[in-house]
Structures are given as structure tokens and as C-alpha cells.
Motif scaffolding. Structure first.
Motif, mmCIF file in Angstrom:
data_model
loop_
_atom_site.group_PDB
_atom_site.id
_atom_site.type_symbol
_atom_site.label_atom_id
_atom_site.label_comp_id
_atom_site.label_asym_id
_atom_site.label_seq_id
_atom_site.Cartn_x
_atom_site.Cartn_y
_atom_site.Cartn_z
ATOM 1 N N LYS A 15 -10.645 78.703 -16.783
ATOM 2 C CA LYS A 15 -11.397 78.894 -18.020
ATOM 3 C C LYS A 15 -12.873 79.072 -17.428
ATOM 4 O O LYS A 15 -13.508 80.083 -17.820
ATOM 5 N N SER A 16 -13.185 78.594 -16.209
ATOM 6 C CA SER A 16 -14.412 78.613 -15.660
ATOM 7 C C SER A 16 -14.684 79.977 -14.686
ATOM 8 O O SER A 16 -15.594 80.675 -14.808
ATOM 9 N N PHE A 17 -13.270 80.496 -14.359
ATOM 10 C CA PHE A 17 -13.640 81.714 -13.518
ATOM 11 C C PHE A 17 -13.661 82.651 -14.704
ATOM 12 O O PHE A 17 -14.371 83.744 -14.450
ATOM 13 N N VAL A 18 -13.151 83.015 -15.864
ATOM 14 C CA VAL A 18 -13.188 83.911 -16.703
ATOM 15 C C VAL A 18 -14.616 83.877 -17.019
ATOM 16 O O VAL A 18 -15.143 85.067 -17.325
ATOM 17 N N ASN A 19 -14.989 82.737 -17.581
ATOM 18 C CA ASN A 19 -16.750 82.681 -17.917
ATOM 19 C C ASN A 19 -17.439 83.303 -16.614
ATOM 20 O O ASN A 19 -18.689 83.904 -17.001
ATOM 21 N N ALA A 20 -16.969 83.164 -15.653
ATOM 22 C CA ALA A 20 -17.842 83.586 -14.460
ATOM 23 C C ALA A 20 -17.880 85.172 -14.232
ATOM 24 O O ALA A 20 -19.106 85.625 -14.087
ATOM 25 N N ILE A 21 -16.779 85.557 -14.590
ATOM 26 C CA ILE A 21 -16.792 87.023 -14.250
ATOM 27 C C ILE A 21 -17.000 87.854 -15.768
ATOM 28 O O ILE A 21 -17.468 89.097 -15.420
ATOM 29 N N THR A 22 -17.060 87.239 -16.820
ATOM 30 C CA THR A 22 -17.503 88.029 -17.834
ATOM 31 C C THR A 22 -18.926 88.477 -17.850
ATOM 32 O O THR A 22 -19.156 89.390 -18.870
ATOM 33 N N GLN A 23 -19.699 87.734 -17.129
ATOM 34 C CA GLN A 23 -21.248 88.277 -17.237
ATOM 35 C C GLN A 23 -21.210 89.594 -16.380
ATOM 36 O O GLN A 23 -22.418 90.066 -16.465
ATOM 37 N N TYR A 24 -20.211 90.110 -15.746
ATOM 38 C CA TYR A 24 -20.349 91.503 -15.013
ATOM 39 C C TYR A 24 -19.612 92.647 -15.829
ATOM 40 O O TYR A 24 -18.486 92.152 -16.611
ATOM 41 N N ASP A 25 -20.211 93.710 -15.859
ATOM 42 C CA ASP A 25 -19.648 95.053 -16.721
ATOM 43 C C ASP A 25 -18.573 95.532 -15.916
ATOM 44 O O ASP A 25 -18.032 96.511 -16.480
ATOM 45 N N HIS A 26 -18.166 94.898 -14.755
ATOM 46 C CA HIS A 26 -17.521 95.608 -13.987
ATOM 47 C C HIS A 26 -15.707 95.421 -14.613
ATOM 48 O O HIS A 26 -15.781 94.277 -14.983
ATOM 49 N N ASP A 27 -14.910 96.067 -13.948
ATOM 50 C CA ASP A 27 -13.365 95.727 -14.305
ATOM 51 C C ASP A 27 -12.966 94.978 -12.954
ATOM 52 O O ASP A 27 -13.348 95.121 -11.989
ATOM 53 N N PHE A 28 -12.195 93.839 -13.434
ATOM 54 C CA PHE A 28 -11.481 92.887 -12.608
ATOM 55 C C PHE A 28 -9.976 92.984 -12.946
ATOM 56 O O PHE A 28 -9.714 93.044 -14.117
ATOM 57 N N ASP A 29 -9.183 93.105 -11.846
ATOM 58 C CA ASP A 29 -7.755 93.078 -12.223
ATOM 59 C C ASP A 29 -7.257 91.998 -11.321
ATOM 60 O O ASP A 29 -7.621 91.855 -10.125
ATOM 61 N N LEU A 30 -6.133 91.250 -11.844
ATOM 62 C CA LEU A 30 -5.561 90.338 -11.190
ATOM 63 C C LEU A 30 -3.931 90.862 -11.102
ATOM 64 O O LEU A 30 -3.268 91.201 -11.660
#
Length: 80
Positions: A15-30
Motif C-alpha cells: 500500500k505505501s509503495f503504490v501510494n509513493a509511486i502514484t505521485q509520479y506521471d511515469h510508467d512503472f512495471d513490476l
């Protein structure tokens, strides 16, 4: 693009990871084995095997230092 290994071995970390990266407009893939999911998708993350480190692909060169600082608590130390 930069790829790092992260560990998301608890629900709170996810939950905290998703909250941290959603502030960026870039794409992130796992990337876990042959599966590639959107790192901003909590449901997608829970479909992966979270007992092992997962590769995170960051699809940008801009803001890379800031992003790496933001995700520092989730990074797996690389022994080189």
C-alpha cells in the motif's frame, strides 16, 4: 529506463509503495518471471509471488534520483 529490485513482503509495504509511486506521471512495471504488471495496480501486485524480490522497471530518465530516493525503503541491497 532503469530496473531495480524491490521487496514488497507485507500488505502495508504494498500500500505505501503504490501510494509513493502514484505521485509520479511515469510508467512503472513490476516483473516477476514471465509476468509484467503495472506497479500502480494494488490488485496486480497481489497477483505476484511477494515472498521473493521483484524487478521494478522505471520507464523514465527524468526525476530518476527523486524516484529512487522515494522508493529507497523498498529497494533490495545489491551485493556486487
Amino acid at each position: 529506463m532503469k530496473t531495480v529490485q524491490i521487496s514488497l513482503n507485507s500488505i502495508d509495504k504494498v500500500k505505501s509503495f503504490v501510494n509513493a509511486i502514484t505521485q509520479y506521471d511515469h510508467d512503472f512495471d513490476l516483473i516477476s518471471g514471465r509476468y509484467v504488471i503495472d506497479a500502480k495496480s494494488i490488485m496486480g501486485i497481489f497477483s505476484l509471488d511477494l515472498s521473493k524480490p521483484i524487478d521494478l522497471a522505471i520507464h523514465t530518465e527524468a526525476d530518476l534520483d527523486t524516484i529512487l530516493e522515494t522508493i529507497q525503503p523498498y529497494l533490495v541491497e545489491q551485493s556486487q
